[in-house]
Structure formats: C-alpha cells, structure tokens
Design a protein around this motif. Structure first.
Motif, mmCIF file in Angstrom:
data_model
loop_
_atom_site.group_PDB
_atom_site.id
_atom_site.type_symbol
_atom_site.label_atom_id
_atom_site.label_comp_id
_atom_site.label_asym_id
_atom_site.label_seq_id
_atom_site.Cartn_x
_atom_site.Cartn_y
_atom_site.Cartn_z
ATOM 1 N N PHE A 15 30.300 36.660 30.883
ATOM 2 C CA PHE A 15 30.047 35.414 31.527
ATOM 3 C C PHE A 15 29.628 35.000 32.125
ATOM 4 N N ILE A 18 28.437 36.831 34.914
ATOM 5 C CA ILE A 18 29.851 37.733 35.596
ATOM 6 C C ILE A 18 29.830 39.227 34.473
ATOM 7 N N VAL A 20 32.363 41.279 33.010
ATOM 8 C CA VAL A 20 34.283 41.731 32.617
ATOM 9 C C VAL A 20 34.284 42.899 31.899
ATOM 10 N N ASP A 39 45.372 47.140 36.328
ATOM 11 C CA ASP A 39 45.483 46.106 37.481
ATOM 12 C C ASP A 39 44.859 44.048 37.288
ATOM 13 N N ASN A 40 45.747 43.596 38.326
ATOM 14 C CA ASN A 40 45.523 42.434 37.129
ATOM 15 C C ASN A 40 43.453 42.246 37.491
ATOM 16 N N GLY A 41 43.289 41.468 36.510
ATOM 17 C CA GLY A 41 41.568 40.975 36.891
ATOM 18 C C GLY A 41 40.856 41.940 35.736
ATOM 19 N N ALA A 42 41.171 43.053 35.353
ATOM 20 C CA ALA A 42 40.575 44.437 34.570
ATOM 21 C C ALA A 42 40.096 44.693 33.784
ATOM 22 N N GLY A 43 40.521 43.173 33.178
ATOM 23 C CA GLY A 43 39.683 42.333 31.971
ATOM 24 C C GLY A 43 40.376 42.692 30.474
ATOM 25 N N LYS A 44 42.614 43.424 30.644
ATOM 26 C CA LYS A 44 42.739 43.234 29.807
ATOM 27 C C LYS A 44 43.051 42.256 28.635
ATOM 28 N N SER A 45 43.166 40.609 29.416
ATOM 29 C CA SER A 45 43.839 39.427 28.141
ATOM 30 C C SER A 45 41.806 39.394 27.833
ATOM 31 N N THR A 46 40.829 39.823 28.409
ATOM 32 C CA THR A 46 39.586 39.493 28.195
ATOM 33 C C THR A 46 39.477 40.438 26.731
ATOM 34 N N ARG A 49 41.158 38.579 24.051
ATOM 35 C CA ARG A 49 40.889 37.451 23.288
ATOM 36 C C ARG A 49 39.392 37.740 22.649
ATOM 37 N N GLU A 173 51.664 40.463 27.765
ATOM 38 C CA GLU A 173 52.208 40.801 28.777
ATOM 39 C C GLU A 173 53.484 39.988 27.735
ATOM 40 N N HIS A 205 52.573 45.265 32.332
ATOM 41 C CA HIS A 205 52.170 45.956 34.186
ATOM 42 C C HIS A 205 53.464 47.131 34.668
HETATM 43 N N1 LIG Z 1 35.378 32.341 31.119
HETATM 44 C C1 LIG Z 1 35.237 33.165 31.587
HETATM 45 N N2 LIG Z 1 34.396 32.958 32.604
HETATM 46 C C2 LIG Z 1 34.389 33.986 34.085
HETATM 47 N N3 LIG Z 1 35.068 34.934 34.073
HETATM 48 C C3 LIG Z 1 35.678 35.013 34.110
HETATM 49 C C4 LIG Z 1 36.629 34.405 32.122
HETATM 50 N N4 LIG Z 1 37.535 35.266 32.000
HETATM 51 C C5 LIG Z 1 38.165 35.846 32.711
HETATM 52 N N5 LIG Z 1 37.052 36.014 34.077
HETATM 53 C C6 LIG Z 1 36.944 37.398 34.602
HETATM 54 O O1 LIG Z 1 36.858 38.607 33.962
HETATM 55 C C7 LIG Z 1 38.103 39.482 34.652
HETATM 56 C C8 LIG Z 1 39.125 39.701 33.672
HETATM 57 O O2 LIG Z 1 40.485 39.136 33.269
HETATM 58 P P1 LIG Z 1 41.488 38.961 32.525
HETATM 59 O O3 LIG Z 1 41.991 37.899 32.376
HETATM 60 O O4 LIG Z 1 41.347 39.582 31.440
HETATM 61 O O5 LIG Z 1 42.473 40.518 33.506
HETATM 62 P P2 LIG Z 1 43.804 40.985 32.598
HETATM 63 O O6 LIG Z 1 43.450 42.035 32.791
HETATM 64 O O7 LIG Z 1 43.973 40.447 31.576
HETATM 65 O O8 LIG Z 1 43.909 40.730 34.395
HETATM 66 P P3 LIG Z 1 45.562 40.124 34.974
HETATM 67 O O9 LIG Z 1 46.604 41.385 34.921
HETATM 68 O O10 LIG Z 1 45.950 39.997 35.998
HETATM 69 O O11 LIG Z 1 45.843 39.159 34.133
HETATM 70 C C9 LIG Z 1 38.028 37.901 35.908
HETATM 71 O O12 LIG Z 1 37.931 38.992 37.115
HETATM 72 C C10 LIG Z 1 37.975 37.028 34.991
HETATM 73 O O13 LIG Z 1 37.853 36.497 36.556
#
Ligand SMILES: Nc1ncnc2c1ncn2[C@@H]1O[C@H](COP(=O)(O)OP(=O)(O)OP(=O)(O)O)[C@@H](O)[C@H]1O
Ligand SMILES: [Mg+2]
Lengths: 273, 335
Positions: A15, A18, A20, A39-46, A49, A173, A205
């Motif tokens: 992004f 950044i 990701v 872990d949180n923020g590892a990028g799973k949701s990304t 998506r 989740e 998690h």
């Molecule tokens: N649209 C965006 N713009 C900038 N950074 C983003 C964006 N979407 C996600 N990120 C960053 O990407 C990283 C991964 O986010 P993601 O939501 O994929 O984590 P996650 O593994 O799903 O975490 P969680 O377990 O907390 O849900 C995070 O550091 C987040 O800040």
C-alpha cells in the motif's frame, strides 16, 4: 494429490510505500481446509482481501484451476465461486432469515409487473439449507437475523455461500468472539463444507480451532509465509510457538530478517514437503 | 404479508408503535376536543395535511430505510409551485407544460442529489443540506428576476385543475388525498411485495454486503432520491394549482414534519427497518396532532409540545418493539 483450485504465485502487495505481503505462494485444494495463521498484523486479512477481490496484487498472480485470473470487484470474485464470510458480515440484522438469505436473488411468483416476492419459498429453502448444516434450532424463516446467536449467524452465512454454489469458502476469524459451544458449532459446519468438496480458508488465532479442522497450515510472519505444513507434521506446541512467538518464533524471525537483508528483501523459500 | 395474526406477531411489526401512537392521539383528542375532528369538516382538515405531507414522507422514509436522508424536499415544494406558477401564470403558457417542467426539475434535482451521494463519501444529510439552500436561492433569485415579486398568481381550469388541485367530495377534501392513497398503495406493493423492497432494506442494513450480493445499490439510491424530490415538487405543483398562487417561501416545515412522520411511523433512523404502512400511520398521527389542537380548548401553541412528547414516546416504543422482534423465537413446545 488433486490439482489446486486456487493458487497464489509470488504475490506481493504494498500500500504505497508499505510492503505488506512478500512473495506469497499458497495452494488451495477442493475438500481441504487451509488454516492461515499468524500474529496480529501479519497480513492474513490482506491475503483474503486479494482472494475476495477487495484488493489486487501489486505483483504476482492468482490462478484459478491453473489459469490466471484477476478479480475486478468482490462481486466478480463471488461470481468465480469465491465466497467470503466476515464476522457478522453478509447478513442483515433487521431482516428475516428468508429475506437475507436471498438478498439480490429473491424468488418471485406471479406474472409480469405484478411479480411478488415468494416469502414461503424463500423461507422454506433458507431454513432447509441451514438445517442441513445441523442448525436444527432454526425453524422459522421469518425470524430476524439479529436475533440469532453469533454462531448461528456465521452458519447462516456459510450455508448461504454453499447454497449459491461457492467452490471456495473464506472465513476470516469465524470463531472469534464465540463461546466454546458456538465455536464448536462453526467448526462442525466448516467440516461439513469440506465434506461437500469445498475448499476452505480458515483464519484463526486459536490453535485448538485450527487443529480441529485444518488439513494444511500456512503461518504468516510479517507478510511472508514462514511455515507451510500438513496436518500431523507439527505438534500443537510447535504451532503455538509459530503463532504466538516462542523461542522458535524468535529464531525464525531472525532467520527471515537475515535472509531478507542478504537477498534484497526476498523472504527465504519455504521448504518443500 | 400478515404473517402472524397473534397479538405478539402484530407487535413485532415495524408499524405497531405507529398504530398505537395513532390510537393514543385519537383518544387524547376525543377526550379533550370531543369528536368534532372526526366529523367530515374536521376530518378533511387533517386528511389534507396528511395527504400533502404523506406524499413526501413515504419516499423520505424509504431513503431513511436505505440509510440516506433527503432534506432538500423543503426547497422542492416551493420550487415545484413556483415553476408551475411562473410558466403557466406569469408567462401564460399551457398548464401541462408548467406541470411537466415542475416535475422535470424534481427529477433533475433528485438525480443530482443521488449522484453526489454515490460519487462522494459525503453523508446525504450534508449533500441535501447543500441542495436545500441552493434550490432555495434559485427559487428566490429567479422568481424576483423574472416576475419582480415573491408571489406569483396563476389561474387553472379544466382537467388539470380537476386532477391536481381541486376540492372533491363536497368541497373540503383536496384532490391530493386521492393521490396520497394511490401513491401509498403503489409504495406498499413496491416495498413489501415486489423483490425490490428487499434491496432497500438490505442497503440500509449493510451497504457493502448488499453491493457484494449483487444489488445495484447506486441505481437504487439515485432512484430513491429522484422519488423524494419529484414527490416534493409534485406537492408544490398541486398546491399552486389548488390555491391559484405560489410563494417563494414556505416548505421548510415539510422537512421536520416528514422526518417526524417517518420516525413516529417506526422507521429506524439508522436504516434497515421500517414499513410503508407505518409511515402512513405516522403521517396521520402527526396531522391529527397538528390540526386536532384547534378542536380543543388548548392554545394552539401547545401543539409543538404534544408533537415533541409524541415523537419521544414513539421512538421509545419503537425501540421496545424492535427488541421484541429481534429476540423473537418460535416456542419450542411442539417437540
Ligand atoms: N489499506 C491498507 N493500507 C496500509 N496498510 C495496510 C492496509 N491494509 C492493511 N495494512 C497493513 O498491513 C498489515 C497486515 O494487516 P492485516 O489486516 O492483513 O493483518 P492480519 O494478519 O489480518 O491481522 P489480525 O490478526 O490483527 O486481523 C498491517 O500492518 C496493516 O497495518
Ligand atoms: Mg485480520
């Protein structure tokens, strides 16, 4: 081993400045549950998506049945048979079970401009579909979705996806915020979807939940696949370490960082199995 | 649509609170004002108010169900009236042209409102606040520029008068009452029987999920804005024909009155819940309070107090009923 339905090949996502995700390679097969851990923020949701058409990869490709695809929108992805269920998403709390099940594809009866919404049919099909997933407590399609428990709502959304022909089910989740009983319920439904031949991506998690349904595990650390293994290849302790950052987690991170520093930002390849 | 005729089933419906509110208001005025307001003269006084308000309140309520708000209707009423009066009164052109242009402007403003709401992330309250003032400015500016006055007369005779702006049934009821009933019937079909109503509720419940489920949310949003501003323009147009004149001011009262009718009618301010029948009852309730005060010994200045109390009471009651609807599960005694 069957050919994968859906694969990510060297996918990167940034992004703006950044980064990701780094060089993600994941395969998903029919009748298999892939647990995406990290872990949180590892990028799973990304990752999900990208698969559900919300974002597009910055580089790399998504293959469906071996052919490259791009998803223009979430709707496009769902037309390709990829259904994403977010926590409480996709259901409308103040609508009836029947009406929310058929949103956008309402059954009608009657003629010409006087076609009317067929409430009986919608309710009957919706209730049957959820009951087939073992939620026998739902008997009345006129009940409002908001009156169902979190687990029941999740089950309704999954039943809906399966009913409308999804081949890939993505669950972000689905057991978070659910009690033990409700979570077990959802896990049973995930197993049922798998039995029906769907490919499932399951994010959680909770190691116990992952081990209960997972056939295949991918652990993300800082946007890279740090481990990729099958059921039975690692013990619960090892998985917990990977997810929650025990000793092995620390050494893995150091290893990755060292590797990335010496390979201009690329993470180490995941050991083949 | 009557899915459950038990008392509990009826109470869980969105219009339950509106219906009870209506009964309460009827009782109140029957006690303090006698039954004169239920005799033909009294009835037509509040039916006329309800009709003009109701034609606007239903589309405003549908927008609210879909999660949007349109307050520009307050300017569209005088805009519709003035357009008709300037074209067919000041310039003396055929009345049908005046009507067509007035309704055409309604469609145009609705398109602009709807388009701005879907293209920008600005909440529709702000967008339509902008168009409320813009249209008010246009009406005042153009009317004074063209006619050098803030009030324009017109005379309409023949079928246009009979259809849009006359008194019927012995000379007290306005033709708009007929339009109101006809529109209400159409809206009931559209919202509660055709499949499209489902889309409106889904949009108000969760717009992103609705779009992902394949609902053309943008087109529906624009359509609803066109309906509300055209309806307001329609009311202005028929008022001008009825009273043979149009003023640049007036119409702002429709904004609050429509929102009150809609909320008393059981529509959830945040969207996703409500019914056309509820808005219908809410409008009648509002009109009775508005007019009924004249049949009591109270000073009419107290009517705002009654409306305020009524609104709060209705909202609390609607909240309770909605909770009942949410927690409802069929009895499991059978098994
Ligand atoms: N649209 C965006 N713009 C900038 N950074 C983003 C964006 N979407 C996600 N990120 C960053 O990407 C990283 C991964 O986010 P993601 O939501 O994929 O984590 P996650 O593994 O799903 O975490 P969680 O377990 O907390 O849900 C995070 O550091 C987040 O800040
Ligand atoms: Mg996440």
């Amino acid at each position: 081993m069957t050919a994968p339905i859906l694969s990510l090949r060297n996918v990167n996502k940034s992004f703006g400045p950044i980064d990701v995700l780094h060089d993600i390679n994941i395969d998903l097969r029919a009748g298999e549950v892939l647990c995406l851990l990290g872990d949180n923020g590892a990028g799973k949701s990304t990752v999900i998506r990208l698969l559900s058409g919300v974002h597009k990869p910055s580089s790399g490709e998504i293959l469906m049945d071996g052919k490259p695809v791009t998803f223009a929108s979430p709707r496009d992805a769902s037309e390709h048979g990829i259904a994403t269920v977010h926590q409480f998403g996709g259901t409308f709390p103040l609508m009836s079970i029947g009406r929310s099940f058929f949103v956008g594809v309402e059954p009608t009866k009657g003629w010409g401009p006087f076609k009317v919404y067929d409430r009986k049919k919608a309710n009957a099909i919706a209730v049957k579909a959820v009951r087939e997933f073992g939620i026998t407590r739902i008997e009345d399609g006129d009940r409002l979705v908001g009156g169902l428990s979190g687990g029941e709502r999740q089950s309704l959304a999954i039943a809906r996806a399966v009913h409308f022909g999804a081949r890939v089910l993505i669950l972000d989740e689905p057991t978070a915020a659910l009690g033990v009983k409700q979570a077990t319920h959802v896990l049973r439904i995930v197993n049922e979807a798998k039995r029906r031949g769907l490919a499932v991506i399951f994010i959680t998690h909770q190691v116990m939940h992952a081990m209960a349904v997972g056939d295949h595990f991918a652990v993300l650390i800082r946007g890279a696949v740090a481990a990729d293994f099958k059921k039975g290849e690692k013990t619960r302790e090892e998985i917990t370490d990977l997810m929650a950052g025990g000793a092995s987690m620390a050494s893995l991170e150091a290893e990755i960082e060292g590797y990335m520093a010496s390979h201009d930002g690329h993470p180490p390849p995941v050991a083949a199995h | 649509m009557i899915r459950n005729s038990s008392v509990g089933g009826l109470l869980r419906r969105p219009e339950a609170g509106a219906f009870l509110g209506l009964v309460a208001v009827l009782l109140f005025f029957a006690v303090f004002g006698g039954l004169t307001f239920l005799k033909p003269a009294g009835m037509s006084s509040w039916l006329n108010v309800a009709a003009n308000l109701g034609i606007i309140a239903i589309p405003v309520g549908l927008l609210m169900i879909a999660g949007e708000l349109d307050i520009s209707v307050g300017a569209m009423v005088p805009f519709g009236a003035m357009t008709t009066a300037v074209i067919s009164g000041h310039y003396g052109l055929p009345i049908w042209l005046g009507i067509a242009v007035a309704l055409g402007f309604g469609v145009l403003v609705g398109l602009i409102n709807g388009y701005m709401v879907i293209r920008t992330a600005v909440p529709s309250l702000i967008v339509t606040l902008g168009s409320l003032f813009a249209v008010q400015g246009i009406v005042l500016g153009l009317t004074v520029l063209i006619t050098k006055s803030t009030s324009v007369a017109l005379t309409v005779e023949g079928p246009a008068k009979a259809v849009f702006g006359d008194f019927i049934l012995g000379g007290q009821l306005q033709t708009s009452v007929g339009w109101w009933l006809a529109f209400t019937a159409c809206y009931i079909f559209f919202v509660h029987f055709s499949r499209y109503g489902n889309w409106i509720f889904a949009m108000g419940g969760d717009k992103v999920s609705a779009r992902n489920a394949g609902i053309p949310t943008d087109r529906m949003t624009i359509l609803l804005f066109v309906l509300s501003s055209t309806s307001a323009s329609f009311v202005g147009m028929s008022q001008a024909i009825l009273y043979n004149s149009a003023q640049v001011a007036g119409g702002q009262s429709f904004i609050f009155n429509a929102i009150i009718s809609v909320v008393v009618g059981g529509v959830l301010l945040t969207g996703g819940f409500g019914s056309v029948v509820g808005i219908f009852f809410g409008t009648i309730t509002f009109a009775i309070v508005n007019q009924g005060i004249y049949y009591t010994d109270f000073d009419r200045n107290w009517s705002s107090l009654i409306i305020g109390v009524l609104l709060l009471g209705a909202v609390l009651m609607n909240n309770t009923f909605r909770k009942m609807a949410l927690s409802y599960a069929p009895k499991k005694g059978a098994k």
